[in-house]
Design a protein around this motif. Sequence first.
Motif, mmCIF file in Angstrom:
data_model
loop_
_atom_site.group_PDB
_atom_site.id
_atom_site.type_symbol
_atom_site.label_atom_id
_atom_site.label_comp_id
_atom_site.label_asym_id
_atom_site.label_seq_id
_atom_site.Cartn_x
_atom_site.Cartn_y
_atom_site.Cartn_z
ATOM 1 N N VAL A 168 17.436 -19.628 -16.430
ATOM 2 C CA VAL A 168 17.121 -18.592 -15.446
ATOM 3 C C VAL A 168 18.357 -18.359 -14.573
ATOM 4 O O VAL A 168 18.878 -19.300 -13.980
ATOM 5 N N PRO A 169 18.847 -17.109 -14.468
ATOM 6 C CA PRO A 169 20.027 -16.821 -13.652
ATOM 7 C C PRO A 169 19.672 -16.739 -12.155
ATOM 8 O O PRO A 169 19.337 -15.685 -11.634
ATOM 9 N N LEU A 170 19.736 -17.852 -11.480
ATOM 10 C CA LEU A 170 19.379 -17.921 -10.066
ATOM 11 C C LEU A 170 20.545 -17.509 -9.174
ATOM 12 O O LEU A 170 21.706 -17.658 -9.545
ATOM 13 N N LYS A 171 20.197 -17.051 -7.980
ATOM 14 C CA LYS A 171 21.201 -16.751 -6.952
ATOM 15 C C LYS A 171 20.868 -17.588 -5.726
ATOM 16 O O LYS A 171 19.708 -17.681 -5.313
ATOM 17 N N LEU A 172 21.906 -18.204 -5.158
ATOM 18 C CA LEU A 172 21.753 -19.053 -3.983
ATOM 19 C C LEU A 172 22.451 -18.397 -2.797
ATOM 20 O O LEU A 172 23.554 -17.863 -2.941
ATOM 21 N N ARG A 173 21.813 -18.453 -1.621
ATOM 22 C CA ARG A 173 22.444 -17.925 -0.411
ATOM 23 C C ARG A 173 22.028 -18.782 0.772
ATOM 24 O O ARG A 173 20.835 -18.951 1.046
ATOM 25 N N TRP A 174 23.024 -19.321 1.451
ATOM 26 C CA TRP A 174 22.763 -20.097 2.657
ATOM 27 C C TRP A 174 22.564 -19.114 3.808
ATOM 28 O O TRP A 174 23.429 -18.283 4.068
ATOM 29 N N VAL A 175 21.437 -19.200 4.505
ATOM 30 C CA VAL A 175 21.179 -18.345 5.659
ATOM 31 C C VAL A 175 21.559 -19.053 6.954
ATOM 32 O O VAL A 175 21.704 -18.420 7.989
ATOM 33 N N SER A 176 21.727 -20.367 6.866
ATOM 34 C CA SER A 176 22.191 -21.194 7.981
ATOM 35 C C SER A 176 22.573 -22.551 7.398
ATOM 36 O O SER A 176 22.443 -22.772 6.195
ATOM 37 N N GLU A 177 23.017 -23.446 8.249
ATOM 38 C CA GLU A 177 23.385 -24.786 7.774
ATOM 39 C C GLU A 177 22.186 -25.531 7.192
ATOM 40 O O GLU A 177 22.345 -26.366 6.305
ATOM 41 N N SER A 178 21.000 -25.192 7.665
ATOM 42 C CA SER A 178 19.808 -25.896 7.174
ATOM 43 C C SER A 178 18.793 -24.945 6.529
ATOM 44 O O SER A 178 17.617 -25.281 6.422
#
Length: 114
Positions: A76-86
């Motif tokens: 599955v081609p997932l996308k990751l995005r940090w919206v903050s440090e946690s």
Amino acid sequence: MQLLLAMAMLATIAACDIGCGNEIVPRSASPSRAISAVVFNRHCGATTGLNTQVSIVRGSAAPSGAGNTLILEGTVPLKLRWVSESGLQITGLSSAKVFKQEQWVAGVSVAYGM
């Protein structure tokens, strides 16, 4: 007899990682780079299919064993995005079969989207 059966089942579960391999796809570091989310395809031999997994790890460490955050059937081609440090957002799940989907891992809140 029940104790012997329980011990055999435990040994089988513990041996599940033997012979498995992880192919890291993308890695996404948090804003401070103290932690990372790692997407990897995991394969455990000819009798099992590939699956896509995500682990949250410290710094640039490699995931050990199965994913601690997300496990999906197939590639599955997932996308990751940090919206903050946690805070981490994972998208691209589409209609994949979900085996594991944690909302909170290692002090990180995880949100999911299609």
